[in-house]
Scaffold this active site. Structure first.
Site, mmCIF file in Angstrom:
data_model
loop_
_atom_site.group_PDB
_atom_site.id
_atom_site.type_symbol
_atom_site.label_atom_id
_atom_site.label_comp_id
_atom_site.label_asym_id
_atom_site.label_seq_id
_atom_site.Cartn_x
_atom_site.Cartn_y
_atom_site.Cartn_z
ATOM 1 N N ASP A 274 -9.466 42.357 47.058
ATOM 2 C CA ASP A 274 -8.260 41.581 46.706
ATOM 3 C C ASP A 274 -8.124 40.414 47.683
ATOM 4 O O ASP A 274 -7.021 40.017 48.048
ATOM 5 C CB ASP A 274 -7.012 42.464 46.721
ATOM 6 C CG ASP A 274 -5.806 41.806 46.035
ATOM 7 O OD1 ASP A 274 -6.006 40.822 45.304
ATOM 8 O OD2 ASP A 274 -4.670 42.273 46.255
ATOM 9 N N ALA A 309 0.192 39.359 50.451
ATOM 10 C CA ALA A 309 -0.379 38.413 49.480
ATOM 11 C C ALA A 309 -1.900 38.529 49.496
ATOM 12 O O ALA A 309 -2.598 37.740 50.122
ATOM 13 C CB ALA A 309 0.061 36.985 49.804
#
Length: 387
Positions: A274, A309
Site C-alpha cells: 500500500d 495515508a
C-alpha cells in the site's frame, strides 16, 4: 562469493537455500537460461556461488500507489517507471499500480496511461481503490469524490483499462455494491472488499456474489466485536477470500498478523505495501491524489485529519519483518509475498515461484534476510556479486 554478475545464456546460482513450491532445498542451485528458469545447465554455464544465502521468488505486490518520490496515481509515465524501479531494487519484480479516489473521467484517463505501461510489461495491471468506498471508512480518500458503486461506472473503468484492470476495491454494502461485484466477477476482475462499514452478514453476501479479496484487512473497516463480528470475521473464515496485510509495524499489531496467518492460513494471505511516493525515498510532504500527506519517521499521515495515508513500506522490509520479528516460516512468507498474489492477478504461470519455464524473477537474501541481489527476467537489477 565468486563468479560473474553477468547472466548470459546459461548461469548456475549455486550453494544457496532455494525456496521452491515443494519446500526449501538446502545448498541447492537454480539454473537461468536467458529470461527463464531452466531444468538443466549447459556445460559452459557460468557459476555464481551464493553459499550462505537464500534464493526466493521475486516479490509480487498487488496493491501499490508509488515509490521513489513518484506517484502511480498522478505521475507521468516516466515517473511511474521511476517508482517501479525503486520497488524492483527492493525485490518487487511484479507490481500492480493502484489508483486513489478521483473524478471518474480523470480515473479513466489514468487507466489509459497505466494500460500502456501494462501492455509494455512494466507493470502487471491496474487496481482501482476508490471512488466506490464508504465515506465513514474513507482513510486517505477525498470525501466529496466518493460515490456508490454503480455498475455502469465500474464498467466504464473496466473498458478504459482494455483488459488490464486487475482489481477494484469496493464498499460492497453500498447501493450497487453487490451488482458491481457480480459485474467484476463476470469480467474476470477481482472484487475486493475494503474501506467498508459492512456487517458480518453483508460481507458474506458480497463473498457469495464473487468478492475474493480483503483490501488491507483490519484497516479501514469495523473491528472485531463479540456480538457484531463485522467484516473481519467473515473475511478470515471464508476459504474463498485472500486477505491483504500491510506488515510495516504501523498498520498492524503483530498479534493481528499472527491471527490472520493462523486462522486463514498462509495460502490465503497476500503481503502488500500500500506504498505511496515516499517509499524508498524519505520523509517530507507529498500528495496522495488530491490530498496532502506528511511523512514523518517513515509514517505517512494526512496533513488534514491525521489519517494514515498508505505506507512507505517496501516488500523486502515486510519479508524480513515477517521472518525475523514475527517468526513466520520462510516458506509461508514466500507463499504470501509471491505465489498468492501472482495467482490472484493471473500471472502465476509466469512468475511467483521458482520453476523451470517461468521467468527468472528472484531475490537473493543474506542470512539476516537483507536483499543482496534482485533478478528480473534473467537480468540483474542489483547484483549479488561485486564487480
Amino acid at each position: 562469493m565468486s563468479g560473474s554478475a553477468h547472466v548470459g545464456r546459461s548461469t548456475v546460482l549455486s550453494g544457496a537455500d532455494v525456496v521452491l513450491p515443494t519446500g526449501t532445498v538446502k545448498g541447492g542451485r537454480l539454473i537461468v537460461e536467458g529470461e527463464r528458469i531452466a531444468g538443466s545447465a549447459r556445460e559452459d554455464a557460468a557459476v555464481i556461488d551464493l553459499s550462505g544465502h537464500w534464493i526466493v521468488p521475486g516479490f509480487v505486490d498487488m496493491h501499490n500507489h508509488g515509490g521513489g518520490g513518484a506517484s502511480f496515481t498522478s505521475g507521468t509515465a516516466e515517473e511511474v517507471l521511476k517508482g517501479v524501479r525503486t520497488h524492483r531494487e527492493h525485490g518487487t519484480t511484479t507490481l500492480v499500480a493502484s489508483t486513489v479516489t478521483g473524478d471518474l473521467d480523470e480515473l479513466a484517463r489514468r487507466a489509459g496511461l497505466l494500460r500502456e505501461l501494462t501492455q509494455q510489461g512494466d507493470i502487471a495491471g491496474i487496481h482501482f481503490e476508490g471512488p466506490f468506498i464508504n465515506a465513514c471508512r474513507k482513510g486517505a480518500h477525498k470525501e466529496d469524490l466518493l460515490r456508490d458503486p454503480d455498475p455502469a461506472e465500474v464498467r466504464k473503468l473496466i473498458d478504459a483499462s482494455h483488459g488490464t484492470a486487475r482489481m477494484f476495491t469496493l464498499a460492497t454494502e453500498l447501493p450497487g455494491g453487490l451488482d458491481s461485484v457480480r459485474l467484476l466477477a463476470e469480467h474476470g476482475v477481482i472484487a475486493a472488499i475494503g474501506h467498508t462499514d459492512s456487517t458480518y452478514e453483508q460481507t458474506l453476501q458480497a463473498i457469495d456474489a464473487g468478492a475474493t479479496v480483503a483490501t488491507h484487512l483490519y484497516n479501514a473497516m469495523p473491528g472485531l466485536e463479540h456480538r457484531a463480528p463485522g467484516p473481519i470475521a467473515a473475511l478470515l473464515e471464508d476459504e474463498r477470500v485472500t486477505v491483504e496485510l500491510i506488515n510495516d509495524g504501523t498498520h498492524l499489531h503483530p498479534a493481528m498478523l499472527e491471527l490472520a496467518f493462523h486462522h486463514a492460513g498462509a495460502h490465503r494471505v497476500a503481503l502488500i505495501t500500500d506504498a505511496m511516493d515516499a517509499a524508498g525515498f524519505g520523509d517530507g510532504i507529498y500528495h496522495l491524489g488530491p490530498l496532502e500527506v506528511e511523512v514523518k519517521e517513515g509514517v505517512a499521515r494526512l496533513v488534514e485529519g491525521g489519517s494514515i495515508a498508505g505506507s512507505t513500506l517496501t516488500l523486502d522490509t515486510a519479508f524480513k519483518r515477517s521472518v525475523t520479528l514475527d517468526k513466520l516460516p520462510v516458506e509461508s512468507v514466500v507463499q504470501a509475498i509471491s505465489a498468492n498474489p501472482a495467482k490472484l492477478i493471473g500471472v502465476y504461470d509466469q512468475v511467483g515461484s521458482l520453476e523451470p519455464g517461468k521467468y527468472a524473477d528472484l531475490v537473493v537474501l543474506d542470512a539476516a534476510f537483507d536483499v543482496k541481489g534482485v533478478m528480473r527476467r534473467g537480468e540483474w537489477i542489483t547484483s549479488p556479486v561485486k564487480a
